[in-house]
Motif scaffolding. Structure first.
Motif, PDB file in Angstrom:
ATOM      1  N   LEU A 673      -8.539  -4.371  -0.855  1.00  0.00           N
ATOM      2  CA  LEU A 673      -7.213  -4.317  -1.455  1.00  0.00           C
ATOM      3  C   LEU A 673      -6.262  -3.618  -0.499  1.00  0.00           C
ATOM      4  CD1 LEU A 673      -8.086  -3.293  -5.153  1.00  0.00           C
ATOM      5  CD2 LEU A 673      -7.879  -5.590  -4.172  1.00  0.00           C
ATOM      6  N   ALA A 674      -5.072  -4.180  -0.371  1.00  0.00           N
ATOM      7  CA  ALA A 674      -4.073  -3.591   0.525  1.00  0.00           C
ATOM      8  C   ALA A 674      -3.687  -2.202   0.033  1.00  0.00           C
ATOM      9  CB  ALA A 674      -2.847  -4.489   0.602  1.00  0.00           C
ATOM     10  N   ILE A 675      -3.376  -1.335   0.954  1.00  0.00           N
ATOM     11  CA  ILE A 675      -2.972   0.031   0.643  1.00  0.00           C
ATOM     12  C   ILE A 675      -1.448   0.132   0.764  1.00  0.00           C
ATOM     13  CG2 ILE A 675      -3.106   2.443   1.377  1.00  0.00           C
ATOM     14  CD1 ILE A 675      -5.943   1.862   2.343  1.00  0.00           C
ATOM     15  N   SER A 676      -0.854   0.812  -0.195  1.00  0.00           N
ATOM     16  CA  SER A 676       0.596   1.024  -0.181  1.00  0.00           C
ATOM     17  C   SER A 676       0.857   2.512  -0.380  1.00  0.00           C
ATOM     18  CB  SER A 676       1.270   0.214  -1.294  1.00  0.00           C
ATOM     19  OG  SER A 676       2.601   0.607  -1.471  1.00  0.00           O
ATOM     20  N   THR A 677       1.610   3.105   0.518  1.00  0.00           N
ATOM     21  CA  THR A 677       1.964   4.515   0.414  1.00  0.00           C
ATOM     22  C   THR A 677       3.236   4.662  -0.404  1.00  0.00           C
ATOM     23  OG1 THR A 677       0.973   4.939   2.564  1.00  0.00           O
ATOM     24  CG2 THR A 677       2.501   6.605   1.725  1.00  0.00           C
ATOM     25  N   ALA A 678       3.237   5.622  -1.302  1.00  0.00           N
ATOM     26  CA  ALA A 678       4.374   5.802  -2.194  1.00  0.00           C
ATOM     27  C   ALA A 678       5.627   6.197  -1.427  1.00  0.00           C
ATOM     28  CB  ALA A 678       4.049   6.862  -3.241  1.00  0.00           C
ATOM     29  N   THR A 679       6.700   5.467  -1.662  1.00  0.00           N
ATOM     30  CA  THR A 679       8.027   5.824  -1.185  1.00  0.00           C
ATOM     31  C   THR A 679       8.992   5.615  -2.346  1.00  0.00           C
ATOM     32  OG1 THR A 679       8.673   3.608  -0.439  1.00  0.00           O
ATOM     33  CG2 THR A 679       7.412   4.964   1.110  1.00  0.00           C
ATOM     34  N   SER A 680      10.274   5.758  -2.080  1.00  0.00           N
ATOM     35  CA  SER A 680      11.251   5.550  -3.142  1.00  0.00           C
ATOM     36  C   SER A 680      11.302   4.106  -3.608  1.00  0.00           C
ATOM     37  CB  SER A 680      12.642   5.981  -2.667  1.00  0.00           C
ATOM     38  OG  SER A 680      13.068   5.182  -1.573  1.00  0.00           O
ATOM     39  N   ARG A 681      10.748   3.174  -2.825  1.00  0.00           N
ATOM     40  CA  ARG A 681      10.803   1.769  -3.224  1.00  0.00           C
ATOM     41  C   ARG A 681       9.443   1.080  -3.241  1.00  0.00           C
ATOM     42  NH1 ARG A 681      14.082  -1.824  -1.304  1.00  0.00           N
ATOM     43  NH2 ARG A 681      12.572  -3.501  -1.305  1.00  0.00           N
ATOM     44  N   THR A 682       8.366   1.799  -2.925  1.00  0.00           N
ATOM     45  CA  THR A 682       7.040   1.187  -2.938  1.00  0.00           C
ATOM     46  C   THR A 682       6.095   2.011  -3.800  1.00  0.00           C
ATOM     47  OG1 THR A 682       6.425   2.378  -0.923  1.00  0.00           O
ATOM     48  CG2 THR A 682       7.301   0.153  -0.660  1.00  0.00           C
ATOM     49  N   PRO A 683       5.158   1.361  -4.502  1.00  0.00           N
ATOM     50  CA  PRO A 683       4.207   2.087  -5.346  1.00  0.00           C
ATOM     51  C   PRO A 683       3.108   2.743  -4.519  1.00  0.00           C
ATOM     52  CG  PRO A 683       3.749  -0.253  -5.421  1.00  0.00           C
ATOM     53  CD  PRO A 683       5.000  -0.098  -4.601  1.00  0.00           C
ATOM     54  N   ASP A 684       2.412   3.659  -5.140  1.00  0.00           N
ATOM     55  CA  ASP A 684       1.284   4.345  -4.513  1.00  0.00           C
ATOM     56  C   ASP A 684       0.015   3.594  -4.888  1.00  0.00           C
ATOM     57  OD1 ASP A 684      -0.464   6.063  -3.383  1.00  0.00           O
ATOM     58  OD2 ASP A 684      -0.032   7.786  -4.663  1.00  0.00           O
ATOM     59  N   TYR A 685      -0.438   2.712  -4.003  1.00  0.00           N
ATOM     60  CA  TYR A 685      -1.643   1.926  -4.238  1.00  0.00           C
ATOM     61  C   TYR A 685      -2.726   2.399  -3.275  1.00  0.00           C
ATOM     62  CZ  TYR A 685       0.795  -1.489  -7.205  1.00  0.00           C
ATOM     63  OH  TYR A 685       1.480  -2.114  -8.208  1.00  0.00           O
ATOM     64  N   PRO A 686      -3.815   3.000  -3.779  1.00  0.00           N
ATOM     65  CA  PRO A 686      -4.828   3.572  -2.890  1.00  0.00           C
ATOM     66  C   PRO A 686      -5.798   2.566  -2.312  1.00  0.00           C
ATOM     67  CG  PRO A 686      -5.407   3.963  -5.174  1.00  0.00           C
ATOM     68  CD  PRO A 686      -4.068   3.296  -5.198  1.00  0.00           C
ATOM     69  N   GLY A 687      -5.787   1.312  -2.818  1.00  0.00           N
ATOM     70  CA  GLY A 687      -6.806   0.369  -2.402  1.00  0.00           C
ATOM     71  C   GLY A 687      -8.079   0.548  -3.220  1.00  0.00           C
ATOM     72  N   ALA A 688      -9.140  -0.126  -2.828  1.00  0.00           N
ATOM     73  CA  ALA A 688     -10.424  -0.030  -3.537  1.00  0.00           C
ATOM     74  C   ALA A 688     -11.179   1.176  -3.002  1.00  0.00           C
ATOM     75  CB  ALA A 688     -11.226  -1.305  -3.354  1.00  0.00           C
ATOM     76  N   LEU A 689     -11.376   2.167  -3.849  1.00  0.00           N
ATOM     77  CA  LEU A 689     -11.989   3.421  -3.414  1.00  0.00           C
ATOM     78  C   LEU A 689     -13.120   3.827  -4.342  1.00  0.00           C
ATOM     79  CD1 LEU A 689      -8.777   5.547  -2.689  1.00  0.00           C
ATOM     80  CD2 LEU A 689     -10.176   4.320  -1.028  1.00  0.00           C
ATOM     81  N   ALA A 690     -14.015   4.604  -3.799  1.00  0.00           N
ATOM     82  CA  ALA A 690     -15.000   5.332  -4.605  1.00  0.00           C
ATOM     83  C   ALA A 690     -14.623   6.811  -4.520  1.00  0.00           C
ATOM     84  CB  ALA A 690     -16.417   5.106  -4.079  1.00  0.00           C
ATOM     85  N   TYR A 691     -14.406   7.429  -5.672  1.00  0.00           N
ATOM     86  CA  TYR A 691     -13.988   8.830  -5.708  1.00  0.00           C
ATOM     87  C   TYR A 691     -15.219   9.729  -5.860  1.00  0.00           C
ATOM     88  CZ  TYR A 691      -9.246   7.096  -6.495  1.00  0.00           C
ATOM     89  OH  TYR A 691      -8.041   6.462  -6.369  1.00  0.00           O
ATOM     90  N   LEU A 692     -15.345  10.703  -4.963  1.00  0.00           N
ATOM     91  CA  LEU A 692     -16.430  11.678  -5.019  1.00  0.00           C
ATOM     92  C   LEU A 692     -15.804  13.051  -5.258  1.00  0.00           C
ATOM     93  CD1 LEU A 692     -18.550  10.492  -1.944  1.00  0.00           C
ATOM     94  CD2 LEU A 692     -18.805   9.826  -4.349  1.00  0.00           C
TER      95      LEU A 692
END
Length: 753
Positions: A673-692
């Motif tokens: 999944l594409a990653i998107s960094t949060a800015t004033s006009r873009t969402p914060d999308y972390p991509g497909a992750l496993a959280y530890l």
């Protein structure tokens, strides 16, 4: 800031590092957010301090002396829902450390506008307005002798009413401005009866006034708009913000409209040195023009959506659904839905069923089918064909009618629910519960009137000058409805005038189970049947529309026969934080999340105690929440959707661990999944992750995390001694970018990571 609502901003002309902000909007919709006084920055907005006037409610305008940034004036409407002395014009001569109330009319009439003569700042003009709300009506105006325009010639120490030429019977909301090009010329936009409403002009410094225009478009819905701005360079040019933006080039005699990126216009700032440079605001956001309003900048760089509710679906990534105030319904993915990034993340968005009021929900067994509501009108949208079909429970025009004259009292935001046991069964509520089994084509009434239906709440909304009946003030209607996820046919209903009912036989009979001792007249904002226990449910209730700011969350474990109040103002949620929503975590019984007027709270023990759980969530009303796939999904009034990724650590948390503890991760999905960094006009999308997630009771010398397969073979190792994962520059098709490199490095410090 303690509140998200900003009523006025003023930058000191003599020192632009000094900024004053008045909280609490004077555009008093029914969902207006409470103001909590004045804030000040002395470093151009980098840091802020509270400088008083905490109890003056909505602030219409702030003005700073042009050569002394310590002298500041505030026009305060007062508390919107009650009478009281904390209203009028206030002055500070010491930068906000102390304040004097320098203009006061009475306990129900506040001040909306204050403006200084640019050539003589001791000469000040202010407008008085009675603007109040009840759950069932809007009060805008009163006797002319209590309203109107006031003038001070001694820096606010004394005032005289200077309203000659204005209507003498009733006066409502008034905004006033001074022409910098000719300070003897003033413009005022005036709410009054009939054709006496419109634009007035004074050419003698406010001593007398003449009506120049009665154009109805200048003064539509005056409680919500009513803003006038004089061009700083040309005394013949004046602007009026209303449903449209209006401009006159002949001193206010004739007007034409100027297109803006969004309707419902609320105000503007015009550069005093360059009249072509302006910032204009509306229900869509803020936009800048450098050519006098011919073109405007985008509003898609401001994450300011006001969302009434939130829903999710079964797709991967799951989609998030909601209805935006004065905009469309919207569907957005919770994470990037593709491996490649789009040219613009706006391409991920789509419009859904219904309209700005909502709600909107996907069909549980087919998310290509969306159901929506628009002010009581139900619809079905097929995303595969793009076709939406509207249905009426009953064909009726609700605008302009008293609530008592409407057959079915659908509120502007009328709930509907899809049965968790049968997706073909849908409930929709007026003062009755309506049910369809054929996707809205036909409806049956399955309840009596489940509201208190008091006569004082059933009249015409809008008094004493302007009627305003758009559905917001429909009182005595069912505002919250749910079916138990554990028991088919157990139905819960809550009204916006107080009563709570339950049916345990699929609507054949209903019992009034309103909590004993619950103060009457408030709104049951939301109901949460427990996902763990039959007969158990929670309600979030508020009465701030009646000037009661207490939090009310209740729980029943016996189908409403008895209730326990979970908020007493001393057990974590403050006594002046109204509650909008409560949810029980479906994976941990008794783990509760509460959304309030000023943020998010959490309870580990079924509501006995609460703790603030704000993290990086902006301070703003939390309107709704869903716990879905171990994510907490939140809708806000003013800051869009937020997702707290992976709350599985909360499911395992019993107490602060003293030893190093590794929490069991939730199931992760392998995908690109594409990653998107949060800015004033873009969402914060972390991509497909496993959280530890892990917890260290004290600082460690070294931390190592190993990922093993079922046979115990180490597949991946993460160590605090690794180089970490810096970003490195890349060259994209259109512009340089950065990408991550290396391996994440676990932290070694005490705490949770």
């Amino acid at each position: 800031f303690e509140t998200a609502s900003i009523g006025a901003i003023e930058v000191a002309e003599s020192n632009p590092d000094v900024i004053y902000v008045g909280t609490g909007s004077a555009a008093i919709r029914s969902n207006v957010i409470k103001g909590l006084g004045v804030y000040k920055s002395v470093d151009a907005g980098r840091t802020w301090s509270h400088v008083g006037l905490r109890d003056v409610g909505a602030i219409g305008s702030v003005r700073v002396h042009p050569t002394n940034p310590d002298i500041v004036y505030v026009a305060a409407l007062g508390q919107v829902f009650a009478d009281g002395p904390q209203r009028g014009v206030f002055r500070s001569r010491d930068g906000g450390r102390t304040w004097d109330k320098v203009l006061f009319v009475n306990d129900r009439t506040g001040a909306f506008s204050v403006v200084l003569d640019p050539t003589n700042p001791d000469r000040i003009y202010a407008t008085a307005w009675r603007g109040q709300r009840k759950p069932w009506t809007i009060i805008s105006g009163g006797p002319a002798a209590e309203g109107g325009i006031y003038t001070s010639t001694d820096a606010g120490s004394t005032w005289a009413r200077t309203s000659e030429g204005l209507p003498t019977d009733l006066l409502g909301k008034i905004d006033v401005d001074v022409s910098r090009a000719n300070p003897r010329r003033l413009f005022a936009i005036v709410e009054a009866v009939g054709t006496k409403a419109g634009l007035y002009r004074s050419d003698d410094g406010g001593a007398s006034w003449t009506q120049t225009s009665s154009e109805p478009g200048l003064i539509a819905r005056p409680f919500y708009y009513t803003y006038v701005d004089a061009d700083p360079k040309n005394a013949e040019v004046v602007w009026v913000n209303n449903l449209a933006l209006w401009k006159s080039v002949d001193g206010g005699r004739t007007f034409s409209t100027v297109p803006t990126p969004h309707g419902d216009n609320h105000g503007m700032w015009i550069n005093p040195e360059d009249a072509d440079l302006m910032i204009q605001s509306n229900d869509g956001g803020a936009n800048v023009s450098r050519d006098g309003g011919q073109t405007w900048t985008t509003q898609y760089n401001q994450p300011t959506a006001e969302l009434y509710q939130v829903e999710v679906d079964s797709q991967y990534p799951y989609r998030v659904y909601g209805a935006q105030q004065d905009n469309t319904t919207v569907v957005v993915p919770s994470n990037a839905p593709m491996s490649t990034a789009p040219d613009d993340t706006l391409q991920y968005w789509s419009q859904g069923a219904g309209c700005e009021t909502g709600p909107m929900k996907p069909r549980p067994d087919n998310p290509r089918i969306l159901y929506g509501v628009c002010k009581g009108e139900f619809s079905r949208l097929n995303l595969a064909t793009g076709q939406e079909q509207q249905y009426w429970v009953y064909p009726q025009h609700r605008y302009g009618h008293a609530s008592r004259d409407i057959r079915y009292r659908f509120q502007r935001t009328s709930p509907f629910e899809i049965s968790p046991h049968d997706p073909s069964t849908i409930y929709h509520t007026s003062q009755y519960v309506h049910r369809t089994r054929d996707e809205g084509r036909t409806w049956e009434v399955i309840s009596p009137d489940l509201t208190a239906n008091l006569p004082e709440g059933q009249g015409v909304s809008g008094e004493p000058i302007t009627r305003d009946i758009t559905g917001e003030e429909v009182y005595a209607t069912i505002y919250a409805f749910e079916e138990s996820p554990l028991e088919k046919g157990v139905l819960w209903s809550g009204a916006n005038d107080g009563p709570v009912h339950v049916s345990r036989d699929d609507g054949a009979s209903w019992q009034n189970v309103t909590p004993r001792g619950l103060p009457p007249g408030g709104r049951v904002q939301q109901i949460e049947p427990s996902p763990h226990r039959k007969g158990s449910a929670y309600i979030a209730y508020y009465r701030y529309l009646l000037d009661d700011w207490a939090p009310y969350i209740y729980r029943t474990d016996d189908y409403g026969r008895t209730w326990s109040q979970l908020t007493d103002g001393r057990n974590g949620i403050p006594a002046d934080y109204p509650t909008r929503v409560v949810r029980e975590d479906p994976d941990r019984e008794g783990l509760l999340y509460a959304g309030t007027e000023f943020g998010l709270f959490l309870s580990w023990d079924n509501g006995a105690r609460w703790q603030r759980w704000q993290l990086d969530l902006p301070v703003t009303p939390v309107t709704d929440m869903r716990v879905h796939r171990k994510d907490l999904v939140v809708s806000t009034m003013g800051r869009g959707f937020w997702v707290l990724d992976d709350v599985s650590r909360l499911h395992q948390w019993m107490a602060v661990p003293s030893a190093a503890t590794l929490f069991a991760p939730r199931e992760a999905t392998r995908a690109r999944l594409a990653i998107s960094t949060a800015t004033s006009r873009t969402p914060d999308y972390p991509g497909a992750l496993a959280y530890l997630d892990y917890r260290l009771g004290s600082d460690a010398v070294q931390v190592t995390l190993e990922v093993l397969d079922q046979a115990g073979t180490v597949l991946r190792t993460f160590t605090s001694e690794a180089a970490g994962s810096p970003t490195v520059p890349t060259q994209g098709m259109r512009a340089p970018g950065r990408r991550g490199a290396g391996t994440p490095r676990p932290a070694r410090t005490r705490g949770t990571h």
